[in-house]
Design a protein around this motif. Structure first.
Motif, PDB file in Angstrom:
ATOM      1  N   SER A   1     -19.940 -20.991  18.682  1.00 53.54           N
ATOM      2  CA  SER A   1     -18.041 -21.574  17.535  1.00 53.54           C
ATOM      3  C   SER A   1     -17.264 -21.567  19.134  1.00 53.54           C
ATOM      4  O   SER A   1     -17.944 -21.216  20.180  1.00 53.54           O
ATOM      5  CB  SER A   1     -17.402 -19.991  17.758  1.00 53.54           C
ATOM      6  N   GLU A   2     -16.134 -22.095  18.758  1.00 53.19           N
ATOM      7  CA  GLU A   2     -15.086 -22.449  19.272  1.00 53.19           C
ATOM      8  C   GLU A   2     -13.911 -21.708  18.416  1.00 53.19           C
ATOM      9  O   GLU A   2     -13.593 -21.719  16.945  1.00 53.19           O
ATOM     10  CB  GLU A   2     -14.697 -23.566  19.785  1.00 53.19           C
ATOM     11  N   GLY A   3     -13.225 -21.246  19.249  1.00 57.66           N
ATOM     12  CA  GLY A   3     -11.698 -21.760  18.583  1.00 57.66           C
ATOM     13  C   GLY A   3      -9.962 -22.467  19.113  1.00 57.66           C
ATOM     14  O   GLY A   3     -11.004 -23.294  18.893  1.00 57.66           O
ATOM     15  N   TYR A   4      -8.991 -21.714  19.140  1.00 62.29           N
ATOM     16  CA  TYR A   4      -7.607 -23.079  19.176  1.00 62.29           C
ATOM     17  C   TYR A   4      -7.919 -23.980  19.835  1.00 62.29           C
ATOM     18  O   TYR A   4      -7.780 -25.084  19.773  1.00 62.29           O
ATOM     19  CB  TYR A   4      -6.357 -22.311  18.662  1.00 62.29           C
ATOM     20  N   GLU A   5      -8.325 -23.150  21.166  1.00 57.23           N
ATOM     21  CA  GLU A   5      -7.836 -24.133  22.611  1.00 57.23           C
ATOM     22  C   GLU A   5      -9.648 -24.998  22.343  1.00 57.23           C
ATOM     23  O   GLU A   5      -9.873 -25.664  23.732  1.00 57.23           O
ATOM     24  CB  GLU A   5      -8.119 -23.355  23.745  1.00 57.23           C
ATOM     25  N   GLY A   6     -10.640 -24.546  21.717  1.00 53.97           N
ATOM     26  CA  GLY A   6     -11.231 -25.646  21.804  1.00 53.97           C
ATOM     27  C   GLY A   6     -12.459 -25.283  22.868  1.00 53.97           C
ATOM     28  O   GLY A   6     -12.600 -23.638  23.637  1.00 53.97           O
ATOM     29  N   ARG A   7     -13.928 -25.894  23.106  1.00 57.37           N
ATOM     30  CA  ARG A   7     -15.043 -25.066  24.513  1.00 57.37           C
ATOM     31  C   ARG A   7     -15.070 -26.178  25.257  1.00 57.37           C
ATOM     32  O   ARG A   7     -14.834 -27.150  25.975  1.00 57.37           O
ATOM     33  CB  ARG A   7     -16.595 -25.384  23.703  1.00 57.37           C
ATOM     34  N   THR A   8     -15.320 -24.769  26.970  1.00 52.59           N
ATOM     35  CA  THR A   8     -14.916 -25.778  27.646  1.00 52.59           C
ATOM     36  C   THR A   8     -16.442 -25.594  28.443  1.00 52.59           C
ATOM     37  O   THR A   8     -16.508 -26.755  29.228  1.00 52.59           O
ATOM     38  CB  THR A   8     -13.851 -24.975  29.065  1.00 52.59           C
ATOM     39  N   GLU A   9     -17.140 -25.087  27.660  1.00 52.82           N
ATOM     40  CA  GLU A   9     -18.874 -25.120  28.344  1.00 52.82           C
ATOM     41  C   GLU A   9     -19.422 -25.855  27.347  1.00 52.82           C
ATOM     42  O   GLU A   9     -19.698 -25.428  25.566  1.00 52.82           O
ATOM     43  CB  GLU A   9     -19.841 -23.214  28.423  1.00 52.82           C
ATOM     44  N   TYR A  10     -20.983 -26.430  27.657  1.00 53.41           N
ATOM     45  CA  TYR A  10     -22.048 -26.457  26.746  1.00 53.41           C
ATOM     46  C   TYR A  10     -22.254 -25.385  25.578  1.00 53.41           C
ATOM     47  O   TYR A  10     -23.040 -24.509  25.836  1.00 53.41           O
ATOM     48  CB  TYR A  10     -22.958 -27.309  27.003  1.00 53.41           C
ATOM     49  N   VAL A  11     -22.511 -26.204  24.523  1.00 51.78           N
ATOM     50  CA  VAL A  11     -23.499 -24.241  23.094  1.00 51.78           C
ATOM     51  C   VAL A  11     -24.083 -23.739  24.494  1.00 51.78           C
ATOM     52  O   VAL A  11     -25.249 -24.733  24.640  1.00 51.78           O
ATOM     53  CB  VAL A  11     -23.715 -25.122  21.692  1.00 51.78           C
ATOM     54  N   GLU A  12     -24.694 -23.175  23.459  1.00 52.50           N
ATOM     55  CA  GLU A  12     -25.995 -22.286  24.287  1.00 52.50           C
ATOM     56  C   GLU A  12     -27.582 -22.821  22.972  1.00 52.50           C
ATOM     57  O   GLU A  12     -28.620 -22.427  23.535  1.00 52.50           O
ATOM     58  CB  GLU A  12     -26.020 -20.910  24.894  1.00 52.50           C
ATOM     59  N   GLU A  13     -26.953 -22.598  21.740  1.00 52.72           N
ATOM     60  CA  GLU A  13     -27.776 -22.008  20.573  1.00 52.72           C
ATOM     61  C   GLU A  13     -27.606 -23.479  20.104  1.00 52.72           C
ATOM     62  O   GLU A  13     -29.594 -23.394  19.576  1.00 52.72           O
ATOM     63  CB  GLU A  13     -27.343 -20.551  20.093  1.00 52.72           C
ATOM     64  N   THR A  14     -26.954 -23.612  19.441  1.00 56.49           N
ATOM     65  CA  THR A  14     -27.076 -25.091  18.224  1.00 56.49           C
ATOM     66  C   THR A  14     -27.650 -26.734  18.905  1.00 56.49           C
ATOM     67  O   THR A  14     -27.266 -27.830  18.029  1.00 56.49           O
ATOM     68  CB  THR A  14     -25.978 -24.787  17.446  1.00 56.49           C
ATOM     69  N   SER A  15     -26.722 -26.494  20.682  1.00 61.24           N
ATOM     70  CA  SER A  15     -27.520 -27.899  20.972  1.00 61.24           C
ATOM     71  C   SER A  15     -26.320 -29.195  20.399  1.00 61.24           C
ATOM     72  O   SER A  15     -25.476 -28.991  20.163  1.00 61.24           O
ATOM     73  CB  SER A  15     -28.824 -28.353  21.270  1.00 61.24           C
ATOM     74  N   GLY A  16     -27.158 -29.925  19.881  1.00 58.12           N
ATOM     75  CA  GLY A  16     -26.349 -31.147  20.078  1.00 58.12           C
ATOM     76  C   GLY A  16     -25.859 -31.176  18.511  1.00 58.12           C
ATOM     77  O   GLY A  16     -25.118 -32.371  18.005  1.00 58.12           O
ATOM     78  N   ALA A  17     -26.894 -30.231  17.588  1.00 61.09           N
ATOM     79  CA  ALA A  17     -26.103 -30.614  16.376  1.00 61.09           C
ATOM     80  C   ALA A  17     -24.581 -30.052  16.185  1.00 61.09           C
ATOM     81  O   ALA A  17     -23.758 -30.082  15.758  1.00 61.09           O
ATOM     82  CB  ALA A  17     -27.581 -28.951  15.291  1.00 61.09           C
ATOM     83  N   TYR A  18     -24.472 -28.746  16.566  1.00 64.63           N
ATOM     84  CA  TYR A  18     -23.143 -28.199  16.657  1.00 64.63           C
ATOM     85  C   TYR A  18     -22.303 -29.306  17.066  1.00 64.63           C
ATOM     86  O   TYR A  18     -21.392 -29.736  16.235  1.00 64.63           O
ATOM     87  CB  TYR A  18     -22.756 -27.169  18.111  1.00 64.63           C
ATOM     88  N   TYR A  19     -21.940 -30.562  17.963  1.00 63.10           N
ATOM     89  CA  TYR A  19     -20.937 -31.434  18.297  1.00 63.10           C
ATOM     90  C   TYR A  19     -20.953 -32.525  16.859  1.00 63.10           C
ATOM     91  O   TYR A  19     -20.103 -33.203  16.456  1.00 63.10           O
ATOM     92  CB  TYR A  19     -21.638 -32.139  19.743  1.00 63.10           C
ATOM     93  N   ALA A  20     -22.661 -32.771  16.252  1.00 66.28           N
ATOM     94  CA  ALA A  20     -22.590 -33.854  14.913  1.00 66.28           C
ATOM     95  C   ALA A  20     -22.256 -33.203  13.936  1.00 66.28           C
ATOM     96  O   ALA A  20     -20.987 -33.301  13.872  1.00 66.28           O
ATOM     97  CB  ALA A  20     -24.016 -34.073  15.380  1.00 66.28           C
ATOM     98  N   ALA A  21     -22.049 -31.907  14.079  1.00 62.90           N
ATOM     99  CA  ALA A  21     -20.910 -31.025  12.531  1.00 62.90           C
ATOM    100  C   ALA A  21     -19.530 -30.515  13.102  1.00 62.90           C
ATOM    101  O   ALA A  21     -19.167 -31.182  12.174  1.00 62.90           O
ATOM    102  CB  ALA A  21     -22.554 -30.272  12.425  1.00 62.90           C
ATOM    103  N   ARG A  22     -19.379 -31.189  14.233  1.00 62.83           N
ATOM    104  CA  ARG A  22     -17.750 -30.682  14.216  1.00 62.83           C
ATOM    105  C   ARG A  22     -17.018 -31.962  13.918  1.00 62.83           C
ATOM    106  O   ARG A  22     -15.871 -31.880  13.823  1.00 62.83           O
ATOM    107  CB  ARG A  22     -17.807 -30.014  15.763  1.00 62.83           C
ATOM    108  N   LEU A  23     -17.936 -33.123  14.960  1.00 61.11           N
ATOM    109  CA  LEU A  23     -17.278 -34.356  15.106  1.00 61.11           C
ATOM    110  C   LEU A  23     -17.423 -35.192  13.163  1.00 61.11           C
ATOM    111  O   LEU A  23     -15.800 -35.321  13.098  1.00 61.11           O
ATOM    112  CB  LEU A  23     -18.217 -35.049  15.436  1.00 61.11           C
ATOM    113  N   GLY A  24     -18.016 -34.730  12.197  1.00 60.15           N
ATOM    114  CA  GLY A  24     -18.452 -34.646  11.505  1.00 60.15           C
ATOM    115  C   GLY A  24     -15.806 -34.022  10.373  1.00 60.15           C
ATOM    116  O   GLY A  24     -15.735 -34.565   9.746  1.00 60.15           O
TER     117      GLY A  24
END
Length: 425
Positions: free
Chosen positions: A310-333
């Protein structure tokens, strides 16, 4: 439509059918490979040379910084080369897992080892690879192969890219036509003082989708001249999704919030998705539930696998640990939909990979599923808490397990007073 009416109308027969087909389709991969072997035997000239049309490229990550640079080209089906490239068109056409494997087994991955530092290389194999990557359509190429290709799918269960077909070393490669290059890409190529993140954002704003940008980044054709290098495809996919996502996040930081809790649902390739968007400042979480018997959790008698980032209002500064590329693909949509509406929201995405997901096809199916879901009509819930409460019976987890795993679900009791005000979507 109210959320309770919406979920009652869902057609569950599709998921049942996918589970049944999963038991049969694993045998289909062998048949696809056999068909590909036949096509290759009929097409290869002198057992070492093949003329084909390359729609895409691949860069491996093994032995980095000396990586495998590859050209992906169908053999025996050059007229439909564009259909072999991983794009959102596969989703639009409703391709299933077997359709993807049918195409990937017929896609030759001809490779050569190369150091990643190729910032000004436009000749030889890497130069050909770059010309294919920056072109706006598949490019005719001539390949000199070291040997007959080995017939097995190339890739691993961890790859977020689509599987690749038979792989073989290449002695030579050359383009046999003049590729057509979009003007936006020509601009980023010519400006070697432009940071890669800015160039990616520029290409996206000029109408290129992430698939095209990923190819250009992967062959080292973006960024400041001295920093341009080959980027493994697995990394470049996530880098583009993350970079464009951060750009879109910036465009909605001061946007008004939605005024209702909205819920979308879709199913694709044995994956079920729920997207819950509630009033409030930007927050995002992806929860993945991987069923026993699915490709990521193969023991049919095992336990459900759960993971969340997950991420809050300021976003993320580190790569996600659990969901890998799925996180960024879903977030983009999600971010694309919010940016189009000039709104922000608290968003909870749930992905349930059922036993019908019998083989990995890449995170493109996650990206396109979310894009399609949030582009459609949403159900309306009274609150975020109410939405999650009504969804739990449709999920393979209890509310208590959901709260232990999910940051957003863990906080729903304290958030009930936050769902007021705002502006409609």
């Amino acid at each position: 439509m109210r959320l309770d009416e919406y979920v009652d109308d869902l057609d569950r027969d599709e998921s049942v059918e996918l589970r049944r087909l999963a038991e049969e389709k694993s045998y289909a991969v062998t048949e696809y490979i056999d068909d590909a072997r036949t096509r290759f035997d009929e097409t290869l000239s002198g057992e070492t040379l093949v003329g084909s049309t390359a729609p895409s490229v691949f860069v491996g990550r093994s032995s980095y910084p000396r990586v495998s640079a590859g050209l992906l080209a169908p053999v025996g089906d050059e007229d439909d080369a564009a259909d072999y490239a991983t794009t959102g068109t596969w989703y639009e056409k409703g391709y299933g897992i077997d359709d993807v494997f049918e195409r990937r087994t017929g896609l030759l991955n001809s490779t050569r080892r190369s150091n990643v530092d190729v910032h000004d290389v436009w000749d030889g194999f890497v130069g050909t690879q770059r010309e294919v990557a920056i072109a706006d359509r598949p490019v005719d190429v001539e390949l000199g192969l070291e040997d007959r290709p080995g017939f097995a799918l190339d890739g691993s269960l961890e790859d977020i890219a689509a599987p690749r077909g038979p792989r073989v070393g290449a002695d030579t490669a050359r383009v046999t036509e003049n590729p057509s290059v979009p003007r936006a890409i020509e601009k980023t190529l010519s400006d070697d003082d432009w940071r890669a993140t800015g160039a990616m954002t520029y290409l996206y704003r000029r109408g290129l989708d992430v698939y095209e940008i990923n190819n250009v980044l992967s062959v080292g054709a973006l960024g400041r001249g001295e920093n341009r290098r080959l980027v493994p495809t697995r990394w470049s996919i996530t880098a583009v999704d993350d970079t464009i996502g951060q750009y879109l996040h910036g465009t909605i930081r001061n946007a008004p919030t939605i005024d209702r809790t909205l819920v979308w649902h879709t199913e694709y390739m044995g994956n079920e998705y729920w997207v819950v968007a509630a009033p409030g400042e930007w927050e995002f979480e992806l929860l993945e539930l991987k069923a026993p018997g699915s490709i990521w959790n193969p023991d049919p008698n095992g336990r459900l696998y759960t993971a969340a980032d997950s991420e809050g209002y300021e976003g993320r500064t580190e790569y996600v640990e659990e969901t890998s590329g799925a996180y960024y693909a879903a977030r983009l949509g999600v971010l694309e939909a919010l940016a189009e509406r000039d709104r922000q929201a608290k968003v909870f995405v749930i992905r349930h990979a059922t036993e019908g997901y019998w083989a990995p096809v890449g995170v493109w199916q996650i990206r396109e599923s979310i894009r399609d879901a949030v582009d459609g009509e949403a159900a309306v819930a009274e609150s975020f808490h109410g939405a999650v409460r009504e969804l739990v019976p449709r999920l393979p987890v209890s509310m208590s397990t959901l709260r232990r795993t999910s940051t957003l679900a863990a906080g729903i009791q304290s958030d009930l007073s936050a769902f007021g005000g705002g502006v409609g979507p």
